[in-house]
Design a protein around this motif. Structure first.
Motif, PDB file in Angstrom:
ATOM      1  N   LEU A 155       0.816  -1.217   0.000  1.00 17.78           N
ATOM      2  CA  LEU A 155       0.000   0.000   0.000  1.00 17.78           C
ATOM      3  C   LEU A 155       0.847   1.265   0.000  1.00 17.78           C
ATOM      4  O   LEU A 155       0.349   2.350  -0.284  1.00 17.78           O
ATOM      5  CB  LEU A 155      -0.929   0.005   1.221  1.00 17.78           C
ATOM      6  CG  LEU A 155      -2.022  -1.072   1.227  1.00 17.78           C
ATOM      7  CD1 LEU A 155      -2.709  -1.126   2.582  1.00 17.78           C
ATOM      8  CD2 LEU A 155      -3.045  -0.821   0.118  1.00 17.78           C
ATOM      9  N   GLN A 156       2.131   1.123   0.321  1.00 22.02           N
ATOM     10  CA  GLN A 156       3.030   2.272   0.317  1.00 22.02           C
ATOM     11  C   GLN A 156       3.833   2.378  -0.969  1.00 22.02           C
ATOM     12  O   GLN A 156       4.738   3.203  -1.075  1.00 22.02           O
ATOM     13  CB  GLN A 156       3.974   2.198   1.529  1.00 22.02           C
ATOM     14  CG  GLN A 156       3.253   2.404   2.854  1.00 22.02           C
ATOM     15  CD  GLN A 156       4.190   2.288   4.046  1.00 22.02           C
ATOM     16  OE1 GLN A 156       4.458   1.203   4.555  1.00 22.02           O
ATOM     17  NE2 GLN A 156       4.694   3.417   4.484  1.00 22.02           N
ATOM     18  N   GLY A 157       3.506   1.565  -1.948  1.00 23.37           N
ATOM     19  CA  GLY A 157       4.128   1.697  -3.253  1.00 23.37           C
ATOM     20  C   GLY A 157       3.572   2.902  -3.999  1.00 23.37           C
ATOM     21  O   GLY A 157       2.462   3.375  -3.720  1.00 23.37           O
ATOM     22  N   ALA A 158       4.318   3.390  -4.963  1.00 21.72           N
ATOM     23  CA  ALA A 158       3.921   4.607  -5.677  1.00 21.72           C
ATOM     24  C   ALA A 158       2.594   4.443  -6.400  1.00 21.72           C
ATOM     25  O   ALA A 158       1.776   5.372  -6.454  1.00 21.72           O
ATOM     26  CB  ALA A 158       5.015   4.994  -6.672  1.00 21.72           C
ATOM     27  N   VAL A 159       2.353   3.273  -6.967  1.00 24.36           N
ATOM     28  CA  VAL A 159       1.117   3.040  -7.712  1.00 24.36           C
ATOM     29  C   VAL A 159      -0.068   2.894  -6.761  1.00 24.36           C
ATOM     30  O   VAL A 159      -1.094   3.575  -6.896  1.00 24.36           O
ATOM     31  CB  VAL A 159       1.250   1.788  -8.599  1.00 24.36           C
ATOM     32  CG1 VAL A 159      -0.073   1.500  -9.310  1.00 24.36           C
ATOM     33  CG2 VAL A 159       2.373   1.962  -9.616  1.00 24.36           C
ATOM     34  N   THR A 160       0.081   2.008  -5.781  1.00 25.72           N
ATOM     35  CA  THR A 160      -1.034   1.721  -4.879  1.00 25.72           C
ATOM     36  C   THR A 160      -1.367   2.914  -4.003  1.00 25.72           C
ATOM     37  O   THR A 160      -2.545   3.183  -3.725  1.00 25.72           O
ATOM     38  CB  THR A 160      -0.705   0.497  -4.004  1.00 25.72           C
ATOM     39  OG1 THR A 160      -0.181  -0.540  -4.828  1.00 25.72           O
ATOM     40  CG2 THR A 160      -1.945  -0.001  -3.295  1.00 25.72           C
ATOM     41  N   LEU A 196      -7.365  -7.141   4.616  1.00 27.19           N
ATOM     42  CA  LEU A 196      -7.511  -5.734   4.982  1.00 27.19           C
ATOM     43  C   LEU A 196      -8.631  -5.098   4.155  1.00 27.19           C
ATOM     44  O   LEU A 196      -8.720  -5.305   2.940  1.00 27.19           O
ATOM     45  CB  LEU A 196      -6.203  -4.981   4.744  1.00 27.19           C
ATOM     46  CG  LEU A 196      -4.973  -5.489   5.503  1.00 27.19           C
ATOM     47  CD1 LEU A 196      -3.745  -4.684   5.107  1.00 27.19           C
ATOM     48  CD2 LEU A 196      -5.205  -5.412   7.011  1.00 27.19           C
ATOM     49  N   GLU A 197      -9.440  -4.320   4.815  1.00 26.77           N
ATOM     50  CA  GLU A 197     -10.572  -3.689   4.129  1.00 26.77           C
ATOM     51  C   GLU A 197     -10.097  -2.771   3.014  1.00 26.77           C
ATOM     52  O   GLU A 197     -10.711  -2.713   1.933  1.00 26.77           O
ATOM     53  CB  GLU A 197     -11.403  -2.900   5.141  1.00 26.77           C
ATOM     54  CG  GLU A 197     -12.793  -2.522   4.643  1.00 26.77           C
ATOM     55  CD  GLU A 197     -13.663  -3.734   4.356  1.00 26.77           C
ATOM     56  OE1 GLU A 197     -14.488  -3.657   3.418  1.00 26.77           O
ATOM     57  OE2 GLU A 197     -13.522  -4.755   5.065  1.00 26.77           O
ATOM     58  N   VAL A 202      -8.818  -1.332  -3.150  1.00 20.03           N
ATOM     59  CA  VAL A 202      -7.691  -1.038  -4.039  1.00 20.03           C
ATOM     60  C   VAL A 202      -7.571  -2.053  -5.170  1.00 20.03           C
ATOM     61  O   VAL A 202      -7.314  -1.688  -6.329  1.00 20.03           O
ATOM     62  CB  VAL A 202      -6.379  -0.991  -3.216  1.00 20.03           C
ATOM     63  CG1 VAL A 202      -5.161  -1.042  -4.138  1.00 20.03           C
ATOM     64  CG2 VAL A 202      -6.337   0.262  -2.352  1.00 20.03           C
ATOM     65  N   ASN A 203      -7.749  -3.331  -4.864  1.00 24.07           N
ATOM     66  CA  ASN A 203      -7.440  -4.385  -5.833  1.00 24.07           C
ATOM     67  C   ASN A 203      -8.215  -4.294  -7.149  1.00 24.07           C
ATOM     68  O   ASN A 203      -7.636  -4.520  -8.223  1.00 24.07           O
ATOM     69  CB  ASN A 203      -7.641  -5.757  -5.187  1.00 24.07           C
ATOM     70  CG  ASN A 203      -6.533  -6.076  -4.191  1.00 24.07           C
ATOM     71  OD1 ASN A 203      -5.487  -5.432  -4.193  1.00 24.07           O
ATOM     72  ND2 ASN A 203      -6.760  -7.061  -3.342  1.00 24.07           N
TER      73      ASN A 203
END
Length: 245
Positions: A155-160, A196-197, A202-203
């Protein structure tokens, strides 16, 4: 058909200091027990476990994949601290080069050249970019991307992160930027489902982004411990971490 083989590509050993609880020998034993053909290690910002991991894997029928979850500064790795925003309308990404200006990125060695490049990146993170964390930047990635496979991370990646912030256009831009650095065959959008909610929201966007851009998906689990009963030990590690900025 037999059971499809699954390989963990996002794993933190106990060398992800105060964050991972996977001892390398036990990790390889478990991978062997589950008949996994390979397993990766991707510790935060370092390669401290790499030598022991490789040597222990040679004693088992498990292929070792050496990697790292690096911290990528949104600006320059040479930036320190947090600049003041000229005005409130400015995007925070443009004026906060400090800890909050970092993204995660998973890098995996495809070959010996990739291993050498990963060593250069990780070393530069400590020697040139260290600010609370060993940080690299896109200039370094462009110089040392050969032989490396990149995953868009958690979740801390640039895309996500951009998807979470409901900035889908930026997520697409970040995905294309990373694909251009590593090449069409060597960059993947990482998708995770750990109950995780936030991941449930996101997915679907990551699946849509993959279809729109042609960038393939890879399923991972952000592993920090081996067994369900290890969860408490992992929680203890997190509790004694110094406060993060």
């Amino acid at each position: 058909m037999g059971r499809p083989e699954f390989v963990h590509l996002h794993v933190h050993t106990d060398y992800s200091l105060l964050d991972g609880a996977c001892e390398t020998s036990e990790l390889l034993d478990e991978a062997s027990r589950q008949k996994m053909p390979a397993v990766a290690i991707t510790d935060h910002g370092n390669l401290f476990a790499a030598a022991n991991f490789f040597n222990e894997a040679s004693k088992r029928d498990v292929k070792p994949i050496i990697g790292c979850e690096v911290y990528v500064a949104k600006g320059s790795r040479h930036d320190r601290g947090e600049k003041s925003a000229p005005n409130a309308a400015n995007d925070r990404d443009d004026w906060e080069p400090g800890q909050r200006g970092n993204n995660h990125l998973v890098l995996l060695c495809e070959n010996l050249e990739g291993y050498h490049n990963l060593i250069k990146l990780v070393s530069a993170g400590f020697l040139e970019g260290f600010y609370y964390r060993p940080r690299i930047d896109y200039d370094l990635l462009a110089k040392h991307s050969s032989g490396l496979i990149a995953l868009s991370a958690c979740l801390q990646g640039a895309v996500t992160e951009a998807v979470v912030e409901e900035k889908y256009d930026r997520a697409r831009e970040n995905a294309y930027r990373l694909r251009d650095v590593f090449g069409k065959q060597n960059f993947f959008l990482e998708i995770q489902d750990q109950g995780l909610e936030i991941e449930k929201g996101v997915n679907p966007h990551l699946v849509r982004l993959s279809k729109e851009t042609g960038i393939p998906l890879v399923a991972t689990n952000d592993c920090h411990y081996l067994h369900h009963e290890d969860a408490h030990a992992q929680e203890v590690l997190l509790c004694i971490q110094p406060a993060r900025r």
